[in-house]
Write a protein that holds these residues in place. Structure first.
Motif, PDB file in Angstrom:
ATOM      1  N   LEU A  17       0.883  -1.182   0.000  1.00 22.57           N
ATOM      2  CA  LEU A  17       0.000   0.000   0.000  1.00 22.57           C
ATOM      3  C   LEU A  17       0.912   1.220   0.000  1.00 22.57           C
ATOM      4  O   LEU A  17       1.823   1.306   0.829  1.00 22.57           O
TER       5      LEU A  17
ATOM      6  N   VAL B 166       1.079   5.660  -0.997  1.00 26.70           N
ATOM      7  CA  VAL B 166       0.523   6.923  -1.473  1.00 26.70           C
ATOM      8  C   VAL B 166       1.716   7.792  -1.905  1.00 26.70           C
ATOM      9  O   VAL B 166       2.717   7.877  -1.176  1.00 26.70           O
TER      10      VAL B 166
ATOM     11  N   ARG C 249      -1.102  11.995   3.634  1.00 33.95           N
ATOM     12  CA  ARG C 249      -1.748  12.696   4.751  1.00 33.95           C
ATOM     13  C   ARG C 249      -2.955  13.504   4.288  1.00 33.95           C
ATOM     14  O   ARG C 249      -3.290  14.536   4.886  1.00 33.95           O
TER      15      ARG C 249
ATOM     16  N   GLY D  20      -5.769  11.542   3.425  1.00 36.91           N
ATOM     17  CA  GLY D  20      -6.853  10.569   3.576  1.00 36.91           C
ATOM     18  C   GLY D  20      -6.960   9.566   2.445  1.00 36.91           C
ATOM     19  O   GLY D  20      -7.844   8.707   2.448  1.00 36.91           O
TER      20      GLY D  20
ATOM     21  N   GLY E 152      -4.744   7.157   1.535  1.00 32.95           N
ATOM     22  CA  GLY E 152      -4.365   5.802   1.988  1.00 32.95           C
ATOM     23  C   GLY E 152      -5.521   5.156   2.735  1.00 32.95           C
ATOM     24  O   GLY E 152      -5.814   3.960   2.542  1.00 32.95           O
ATOM     25  N   SER E 153      -6.196   5.940   3.559  1.00 29.53           N
ATOM     26  CA  SER E 153      -7.349   5.402   4.294  1.00 29.53           C
ATOM     27  C   SER E 153      -8.438   4.950   3.333  1.00 29.53           C
ATOM     28  O   SER E 153      -9.054   3.896   3.520  1.00 29.53           O
TER      29      SER E 153
ATOM     30  N   ASN F 120       9.075   2.161  10.335  1.00 30.84           N
ATOM     31  CA  ASN F 120       8.100   2.892   9.517  1.00 30.84           C
ATOM     32  C   ASN F 120       6.982   3.424  10.425  1.00 30.84           C
ATOM     33  O   ASN F 120       5.891   2.872  10.530  1.00 30.84           O
TER      34      ASN F 120
ATOM     35  N   SER G  13       1.548   3.870  12.633  1.00 28.76           N
ATOM     36  CA  SER G  13       0.511   4.757  13.150  1.00 28.76           C
ATOM     37  C   SER G  13      -0.766   4.620  12.309  1.00 28.76           C
ATOM     38  O   SER G  13      -1.881   4.531  12.840  1.00 28.76           O
TER      39      SER G  13
END
Ligand SMILES: CC(C)(COP(=O)(O)OP(=O)(O)OC[C@H]1O[C@@H](n2cnc3c(N)ncnc32)[C@H](O)[C@@H]1OP(=O)(O)O)[C@@H](O)C(=O)NCCC(=O)NCCS
Length: 155
Positions: A77, A79, A85, A87, A89-90, A116, A121
């Motif tokens: 995964l 980005v 940052r 959103g 990736g979410s 990482n 996180s």
């Protein structure tokens, strides 16, 4: 934040871009394993979902999920740096999780390098629990952490 991103399935034409992003964002400092040929095979594999978000610069994000019976494995995964940052990736992760649920997965597994912090996180934020920390997971000098998320009925 979860971006309202349009997500599509990858085609073979995306393989080179995905392979480059994997090399630069995930595999840096390691031998390049996710080559164009491997990514192309993965896109064609019916047991794997390869999800993409596009923007004006090309591929903004991608994720690869492998399905094996009731287990799913998030293989990659990433980005693009200037889109992180926001959103995206979410959004990709939630899309792949929904596909895994539909395919009958009970659990999703994923690995990350121990250093990482962003990925650890990120996965913790999405309900993944750190299960095992293993030295040499990526190379003799590089430890990794294994995470998992139960979608239903922990065994
Ligand atoms: C890990 C990664 C996929 C996250 O994607 P992203 O689109 O930037 O993440 P999101 O914007 O959806 O972030 C969701 C939450 O995750 C956490 N998070 C994401 N990046 C973080 C960072 N750099 N530091 C700390 N927390 C972070 C935050 O809680 C964030 O919520 P917030 O922004 O409201 O605080 C991205 O940083 C990336 O591609 N990294 C390089 C490749 C990689 O390490 N892939 C994972 C291992 S295969």
């Amino acid at each position: 934040m979860i971006a309202d991103a349009a997500i599509r399935l990858a085609t073979a034409a995306d393989a080179a871009g995905i392979a480059r992003m994997s090399r630069d964002l995930i595999e840096h400092g390691l031998p390049w394993r996710w080559t164009v040929e491997r990514v192309t095979r993965t896109i064609r594999d019916p047991n794997t979902n390869v999800a993409i978000v596009d923007d004006r610069e090309g591929i903004a994000a991608f994720g690869i999920m492998f399905h094996a019976e009731d287990d799913a494995h998030l293989l990659l995964l990433a980005v693009r740096g200037n889109a992180q940052r926001t959103g995206i990736g979410s959004a990709v992760l939630l899309w792949l999780e929904a596909a895994a649920r539909t395919a009958g997965a009970r659990r999703i597994r994923v690995e990350a390098r121990i250093d990482n912090d962003a990925a650890r996180s990120f996965y913790n934020e999405h309900g993944y629990h750190e299960r095992v920390i293993r030295s040499g997971m990526y190379s003799s000098a590089l430890a990794g952490v294994r995470l998992e998320k139960w979608l239903r009925g922990e065994a």
